[in-house]
Design an enzyme around this catalytic site. Structure first.
Site, short mmCIF file in Angstrom:
data_model
loop_
_atom_site.label_atom_id
_atom_site.label_comp_id
_atom_site.label_asym_id
_atom_site.label_seq_id
_atom_site.Cartn_x
_atom_site.Cartn_y
_atom_site.Cartn_z
N THR A 190 40.98 102.26 41.65
CA THR A 190 42.25 101.77 41.09
C THR A 190 42.11 101.45 39.61
OG1 THR A 190 42.92 100.90 43.22
CG2 THR A 190 43.95 99.91 41.29
N GLN A 238 38.67 111.00 46.75
CA GLN A 238 38.49 111.57 48.09
C GLN A 238 37.59 112.81 48.09
OE1 GLN A 238 39.42 110.26 51.00
NE2 GLN A 238 40.67 108.59 50.20
N CYS A 246 46.94 101.83 52.55
CA CYS A 246 47.79 101.07 51.62
C CYS A 246 49.22 100.96 52.14
CB CYS A 246 47.84 101.72 50.25
SG CYS A 246 46.27 101.96 49.50
C1 LIG Z 1 42.88 109.10 46.15
C2 LIG Z 1 42.57 107.66 45.91
N1 LIG Z 1 42.59 107.19 44.66
C3 LIG Z 1 42.32 105.92 44.37
C4 LIG Z 1 42.01 105.02 45.36
C5 LIG Z 1 41.71 103.59 45.00
O1 LIG Z 1 40.32 103.35 45.06
P1 LIG Z 1 39.75 101.86 45.19
O2 LIG Z 1 40.02 101.42 46.58
O3 LIG Z 1 38.28 102.02 44.88
O4 LIG Z 1 40.44 101.04 44.18
C6 LIG Z 1 41.97 105.44 46.69
C7 LIG Z 1 41.72 104.49 47.78
O5 LIG Z 1 42.35 104.49 48.80
C8 LIG Z 1 42.26 106.80 46.97
O6 LIG Z 1 42.24 107.27 48.22
#
Ligand SMILES: Cc1ncc(COP(=O)(O)O)c(C=O)c1O
Length: 381
Positions: free
Chosen positions: A70, A178, A319
């Site tokens: 994120t 991913q 999420c």
């Molecule tokens: C494609 C994608 N991008 C970003 C994120 C966010 O990653 P993080 O949980 O390390 O903040 C996720 C997590 O679900 C994700 O699947």
């Protein structure tokens, strides 16, 4: 417990935990400190950085450690927009990005940037031709994820890169959260920057990075002591960086693709010909993600059914699961209304076993029988 929610997060690898514990105890000094202990911590941090850069195919790249995917996505979107605004204010992304890209882009739109969202087909794929129509001389940033987290679509990054390079000087960023450890990263050949996260590859939550080509780094989006070469302030998480490098190394040495393909097919076979099930994941998608939609029920009902059999799966994404709404990805691929609320995602990880898959297939068959009993005849036609 049988765990099939590996795209939401994974169980940490023992070796990764050991690295974290040892590094936390032995290299706890602040790497910015001048004393010997600080120097040693700094050496470990820089060696983790070098390892991640090398594993991401470009030892010369800039690795900025962050608190995860994120933050790396925010740094990329907002940081590039700010550093390139002298060249233009146009940004292109897709309709099906993770919220950390999507909401950062919406924030920039409020702030005066012009943002276009590429549409996707029923498989979640963007069309490089649409990108060709949208791209302009003043496009400063394009962000297209490598593998979609909700349905597993693999985007045509190479074709998009060719379009971007032909028609603009835009930075091309790809969210590879991913795909890290699953597919070869499009970096540095096709994209300028990639986002990675540790906890999707049996690493630890709260660690990740943005990898960028040298001299193409974004402007910082938070301000403080200038750590991480000025791109991300805050006392460095040395042990987290070392554990992340270990997780990346282990995941890149792994090759589970053919196993995931076989498991994916086995489950597709379970639901083949069933009128009340639609497979939303494209056949050409990432094999570790299989997303299904059931007619006339909610995803929550399915998750609870599997849970009673000690199997953990997810609705379309972790999420959106608590928000209890149809996710933007499911909307973008135009899943019909009577299926759109009944979405589940099964995602494999390297700790899953053949036995786990057998249990999952059996439970899937029971689930199908149960919902058929509960539905009226016209729902099944
Ligand atoms: C494609 C994608 N991008 C970003 C994120 C966010 O990653 P993080 O949980 O390390 O903040 C996720 C997590 O679900 C994700 O699947």
């Amino acid at each position: 417990m049988i765990y099939f929610d590996n795209s939401a997060t994974t169980i940490p690898e023992q070796e990764v935990l050991q690295t974290f514990t040892q590094a936390s105890l032995m290299y706890y000094a602040n790497p910015a400190s001048l004393h010997q202990a600080g120097n040693k911590a700094d050496q470990l941090l820089e060696s983790a950085r070098k390892q991640v850069a090398t594993l991401c195919s470009d030892p010369e790249s800039t690795v900025t450690f962050t608190s995860g995917g994120t933050e790396a996505n925010n740094l990329s979107i907002i940081g590039y927009a700010n550093s390139l605004k002298h060249r233009g204010n146009h940004i292109i992304t897709t309709e099906i990005e993770h919220d950390s890209i999507r909401n950062a882009c919406l924030y920039l739109r409020e702030d005066g940037f012009e943002v276009d969202f590429l549409t996707v087909n029923e498989n979640g794929k963007v069309d490089p031709e649409e990108l060709r129509k949208l791209i302009r001389k003043d496009t400063i940033l394009v962000s297209i994820m490598h593998i979609n987290n909700e349905i597993g679509t693999i985007q045509p990054i190479e074709a998009c890169s060719r379009v971007i390079r032909e028609f603009s000087r835009a930075i091309f960023h790809s969210d590879c959260v991913q795909s890290l450890g699953k597919l070869e990263l499009p970096f540095p050949k096709w994209v300028d920057a990639v986002t990675c996260s540790a906890h999707k590859i049996h690493g630890l939550k709260g660690t990740g990075c943005l990898v960028t080509k040298k001299f193409k780094e974004p402007q910082a989006i938070s301000y403080g002591g200038g750590q991480e070469h000025g791109y991300r302030s805050g006392t460095a998480n040395v042990a987290g960086a070392a554990a992340f490098a270990k997780a990346v190394r282990i995941s890149m040495a792994e090759n589970s693709t053919s196993t995931y393909e076989r498991w994916n097919k086995e489950l597709r076979d379970c639901v083949k010909g069933e009128k009340l099930v639609r497979v939303l994941s494209p056949e050409t998608g990432a094999p570790h993600i299989l997303t299904l939609a059931f007619k006339g029920i909610t995803g929550e009902v399915a998750v609870n059914f599997f849970q009673k059999h000690d199997i953990m799966i997810s609705t379309s994404s972790a999420c959106s699961s608590k928000a209890n709404k149809v996710s933007h990805v499911i909307q973008a691929i135009h899943v019909p209304d009577d299926f759109s609320k009944g979405v589940i995602r099964i995602s494999f990880g390297r700790m899953n076993t053949e036995q786990d898959i057998q249990m999952l297939s059996q439970t899937m068959n029971e689930f199908l029988k149960t919902i058929k009993k509960g539905l009226k005849q016209h729902d099944l036609e």
